[in-house]
Design a protein around this motif. Structure first.
Motif, PDB file in Angstrom:
ATOM      1  N   TYR A  67      35.400  36.947  40.130  1.00 22.21           N
ATOM      2  CA  TYR A  67      36.045  35.709  39.691  1.00 22.21           C
ATOM      3  C   TYR A  67      35.521  35.276  38.320  1.00 22.21           C
ATOM      4  O   TYR A  67      34.308  35.162  38.103  1.00 22.21           O
ATOM      5  CB  TYR A  67      35.797  34.590  40.692  1.00 22.21           C
ATOM      6  CG  TYR A  67      36.606  33.359  40.389  1.00 22.21           C
ATOM      7  CD1 TYR A  67      37.970  33.346  40.660  1.00 22.21           C
ATOM      8  CD2 TYR A  67      36.026  32.243  39.810  1.00 22.21           C
ATOM      9  CE1 TYR A  67      38.735  32.227  40.382  1.00 22.21           C
ATOM     10  CE2 TYR A  67      36.788  31.120  39.519  1.00 22.21           C
ATOM     11  CZ  TYR A  67      38.136  31.119  39.807  1.00 22.21           C
ATOM     12  OH  TYR A  67      38.890  30.022  39.509  1.00 22.21           O
ATOM     13  N   GLY A  68      36.455  35.056  37.387  1.00 20.83           N
ATOM     14  CA  GLY A  68      36.071  34.635  36.049  1.00 20.83           C
ATOM     15  C   GLY A  68      35.539  35.757  35.179  1.00 20.83           C
ATOM     16  O   GLY A  68      35.137  35.526  34.037  1.00 20.83           O
ATOM     17  N   GLY A  69      35.558  36.985  35.705  1.00 18.86           N
ATOM     18  CA  GLY A  69      35.068  38.128  34.936  1.00 18.86           C
ATOM     19  C   GLY A  69      36.119  39.217  34.845  1.00 18.86           C
ATOM     20  O   GLY A  69      37.152  39.172  35.518  1.00 18.86           O
ATOM     21  N   HIS A  70      35.857  40.197  33.993  1.00 18.55           N
ATOM     22  CA  HIS A  70      36.801  41.292  33.792  1.00 18.55           C
ATOM     23  C   HIS A  70      36.197  42.606  34.255  1.00 18.55           C
ATOM     24  O   HIS A  70      34.983  42.808  34.185  1.00 18.55           O
ATOM     25  CB  HIS A  70      37.189  41.395  32.314  1.00 18.55           C
ATOM     26  CG  HIS A  70      37.975  40.226  31.820  1.00 18.55           C
ATOM     27  ND1 HIS A  70      39.294  40.040  32.140  1.00 18.55           N
ATOM     28  CD2 HIS A  70      37.620  39.169  31.044  1.00 18.55           C
ATOM     29  CE1 HIS A  70      39.732  38.916  31.572  1.00 18.55           C
ATOM     30  NE2 HIS A  70      38.726  38.375  30.914  1.00 18.55           N
ATOM     31  N   LEU A  71      37.061  43.472  34.740  1.00 13.55           N
ATOM     32  CA  LEU A  71      36.629  44.791  35.180  1.00 13.55           C
ATOM     33  C   LEU A  71      36.169  45.632  33.996  1.00 13.55           C
ATOM     34  O   LEU A  71      36.775  45.598  32.918  1.00 13.55           O
ATOM     35  CB  LEU A  71      37.780  45.499  35.898  1.00 13.55           C
ATOM     36  CG  LEU A  71      38.140  44.925  37.273  1.00 13.55           C
ATOM     37  CD1 LEU A  71      39.564  45.297  37.650  1.00 13.55           C
ATOM     38  CD2 LEU A  71      37.146  45.424  38.314  1.00 13.55           C
ATOM     39  N   GLU A  72      35.096  46.373  34.216  1.00 18.91           N
ATOM     40  CA  GLU A  72      34.589  47.323  33.242  1.00 18.91           C
ATOM     41  C   GLU A  72      34.257  48.610  33.962  1.00 18.91           C
ATOM     42  O   GLU A  72      34.099  48.634  35.188  1.00 18.91           O
ATOM     43  CB  GLU A  72      33.342  46.781  32.549  1.00 18.91           C
ATOM     44  CG  GLU A  72      33.559  45.492  31.779  1.00 18.91           C
ATOM     45  CD  GLU A  72      32.278  45.008  31.116  1.00 18.91           C
ATOM     46  OE1 GLU A  72      31.548  45.853  30.554  1.00 18.91           O
ATOM     47  OE2 GLU A  72      31.996  43.798  31.183  1.00 18.91           O
ATOM     48  N   LEU A 145      49.629  34.007  35.537  1.00 17.88           N
ATOM     49  CA  LEU A 145      48.792  32.877  35.163  1.00 17.88           C
ATOM     50  C   LEU A 145      47.317  33.156  35.460  1.00 17.88           C
ATOM     51  O   LEU A 145      46.433  32.632  34.790  1.00 17.88           O
ATOM     52  CB  LEU A 145      49.253  31.634  35.936  1.00 17.88           C
ATOM     53  CG  LEU A 145      48.426  30.356  35.807  1.00 17.88           C
ATOM     54  CD1 LEU A 145      48.602  29.768  34.406  1.00 17.88           C
ATOM     55  CD2 LEU A 145      48.833  29.348  36.866  1.00 17.88           C
ATOM     56  N   TYR A 146      47.080  34.020  36.456  1.00 23.42           N
ATOM     57  CA  TYR A 146      45.717  34.331  36.880  1.00 23.42           C
ATOM     58  C   TYR A 146      45.261  35.692  36.371  1.00 23.42           C
ATOM     59  O   TYR A 146      44.467  36.385  37.021  1.00 23.42           O
ATOM     60  CB  TYR A 146      45.635  34.266  38.408  1.00 23.42           C
ATOM     61  CG  TYR A 146      46.093  32.942  38.956  1.00 23.42           C
ATOM     62  CD1 TYR A 146      45.362  31.783  38.716  1.00 23.42           C
ATOM     63  CD2 TYR A 146      47.276  32.831  39.674  1.00 23.42           C
ATOM     64  CE1 TYR A 146      45.795  30.551  39.192  1.00 23.42           C
ATOM     65  CE2 TYR A 146      47.715  31.606  40.162  1.00 23.42           C
ATOM     66  CZ  TYR A 146      46.965  30.470  39.910  1.00 23.42           C
ATOM     67  OH  TYR A 146      47.392  29.248  40.367  1.00 23.42           O
ATOM     68  N   ALA A 147      45.720  36.063  35.184  1.00 26.16           N
ATOM     69  CA  ALA A 147      45.356  37.359  34.610  1.00 26.16           C
ATOM     70  C   ALA A 147      43.865  37.467  34.291  1.00 26.16           C
ATOM     71  O   ALA A 147      43.356  38.565  34.105  1.00 26.16           O
ATOM     72  CB  ALA A 147      46.175  37.624  33.342  1.00 26.16           C
ATOM     73  N   ASP A 148      43.172  36.333  34.223  1.00 24.82           N
ATOM     74  CA  ASP A 148      41.729  36.383  33.987  1.00 24.82           C
ATOM     75  C   ASP A 148      40.958  36.753  35.242  1.00 24.82           C
ATOM     76  O   ASP A 148      39.761  37.057  35.174  1.00 24.82           O
ATOM     77  CB  ASP A 148      41.225  35.033  33.460  1.00 24.82           C
ATOM     78  CG  ASP A 148      41.530  33.878  34.404  1.00 24.82           C
ATOM     79  OD1 ASP A 148      42.570  33.942  35.100  1.00 24.82           O
ATOM     80  OD2 ASP A 148      40.748  32.926  34.447  1.00 24.82           O
ATOM     81  N   THR A 149      41.636  36.747  36.403  1.00 27.15           N
ATOM     82  CA  THR A 149      40.944  37.038  37.651  1.00 27.15           C
ATOM     83  C   THR A 149      41.571  38.177  38.451  1.00 27.15           C
ATOM     84  O   THR A 149      41.031  38.563  39.488  1.00 27.15           O
ATOM     85  CB  THR A 149      40.914  35.792  38.567  1.00 27.15           C
ATOM     86  OG1 THR A 149      42.257  35.419  38.906  1.00 27.15           O
ATOM     87  CG2 THR A 149      40.229  34.627  37.875  1.00 27.15           C
ATOM     88  N   HIS A 150      42.700  38.740  37.977  1.00 29.95           N
ATOM     89  CA  HIS A 150      43.414  39.715  38.801  1.00 29.95           C
ATOM     90  C   HIS A 150      44.269  40.619  37.920  1.00 29.95           C
ATOM     91  O   HIS A 150      44.634  40.237  36.798  1.00 29.95           O
ATOM     92  CB  HIS A 150      44.292  38.974  39.808  1.00 29.95           C
ATOM     93  CG  HIS A 150      44.732  39.798  40.972  1.00 29.95           C
ATOM     94  ND1 HIS A 150      43.874  40.575  41.713  1.00 29.95           N
ATOM     95  CD2 HIS A 150      45.963  39.966  41.540  1.00 29.95           C
ATOM     96  CE1 HIS A 150      44.540  41.167  42.691  1.00 29.95           C
ATOM     97  NE2 HIS A 150      45.810  40.815  42.599  1.00 29.95           N
ATOM     98  N   ILE A 151      44.607  41.812  38.443  1.00 29.56           N
ATOM     99  CA  ILE A 151      45.429  42.725  37.651  1.00 29.56           C
ATOM    100  C   ILE A 151      46.776  43.050  38.299  1.00 29.56           C
ATOM    101  O   ILE A 151      47.621  43.669  37.653  1.00 29.56           O
ATOM    102  CB  ILE A 151      44.696  44.044  37.336  1.00 29.56           C
ATOM    103  CG1 ILE A 151      44.456  44.871  38.603  1.00 29.56           C
ATOM    104  CG2 ILE A 151      43.387  43.772  36.596  1.00 29.56           C
ATOM    105  CD1 ILE A 151      43.938  46.281  38.310  1.00 29.56           C
TER     106      ILE A 151
END
Length: 271
Positions: A67-72, A145-151
């Motif tokens: 949550y609030g982060g991006h996959l790496e 809208l929730y692209a910062d938390t989901h793909i």
């Protein structure tokens, strides 16, 4: 309340387990779902007591993996998230949960395919652990809208990601009802679906998160339920009602009315 309906704790933002106990009792709910944030904050003992007091079955737990982060691609970037998910799987087993659904984290600078592979690698040990515990993991489809938390922002993408990561799918009405080929996507999703989330949307509503009581808006709720049932789905339909429209009516009143509306639809469809 219809036996195939579940009430998600997300319907009551900020509620404690003590609050939820009262709401569930007033609604006559016997199947419920929880947000992992509440479970992590108040603990398994408080959750168990709330479920016991209401004689409720825990259907699913919603958990934002990053949550609030991006996959790496780096393992150290999601090691802590994996440990938290492992803990929640143990909690879910203790509480008798039937499933758990996830938000993946955003894809940041990665392509969708790269982010999907990073998510697969991140959750692979958890998927095995959850399978051993008898608790299917799923991913849902969520609005862009929730692209910062989901793909996964369409049901088609959610099914594709489910296949890549070897997890199930939670069908979320709000994020898929306008898609082309929706019935075909539903038929692809149902074999790996363990929860369906129901709400409605009123045309012109821009007050996100703009959910409405099923039956009040434009989503063809009954038709979608019928497609899902005809595809062989045997699980629950989870009420997820949030936003200003719900707050204005009163959260408890809105959920009660939603349960009545959707229960009538299910009965008329022979469910």
């Amino acid at each position: 309340m219809h036996d195939r309906l579940s009430v998600n704790s997300i319907c009551f933002p900020g509620a404690t387990f003590s609050d939820l106990t009262r709401y569930w009792q007033e609604l006559g709910a016997h199947r419920v779902s929880l947000a992992s944030t509440l479970l992590l904050e108040e603990g398994v003992a408080a959750a168990r007591e709330a479920l016991r007091a209401c004689d409720c079955r825990l259907e699913t737990i919603a958990h934002p993996f990053l949550y609030g982060g991006h996959l790496e691609a780096r393992e150290d970037s999601w090691r802590d998230a994996r440990e938290t998910l492992d803990r929640l799987i143990e909690d879910a087993r203790t509480l008798g949960a039937r499933s758990m659904y996830l938000l993946t984290g955003g894809h940041g600078s990665l392509t969708w395919e790269e982010a999907a592979e990073a998510f697969r690698a991140a959750v692979a040990p958890c998927v095995a652990k959850a399978r051993e515990a008898g608790i299917p993991l799923m991913i849902e489809n969520a609005p862009p809208l929730y692209a910062d938390t989901h793909i996964a922002h369409t049901l088609r993408d959610a099914v594709t990601l489910g296949q890549i990561a070897d997890v199930g799918v939670c069908i979320e009405f709000f994020a898929c009802w306008t898609e082309a080929g929706l019935r075909e996507s539903i038929e692809r999703a149902v074999p790996r679906c363990h929860v369906v989330q129901i709400c409605d949307y009123v045309y012109g509503d821009r007050s996100l998160p703009s959910r409405a009581v099923p039956g009040d808006g434009a989503i063809p709720v009954k038709r979608m339920i019928e497609w899902i049932l005809r595809a062989g789905y045997g699980g629950v339909f989870d009420l997820e009602l949030i936003g200003p429209r719900i707050d204005k009516e009163g959260r408890l009143d809105a959920v009660r009315r939603a349960a009545g509306n959707v229960g009538e639809m299910l009965q008329s469809l022979g469910a």
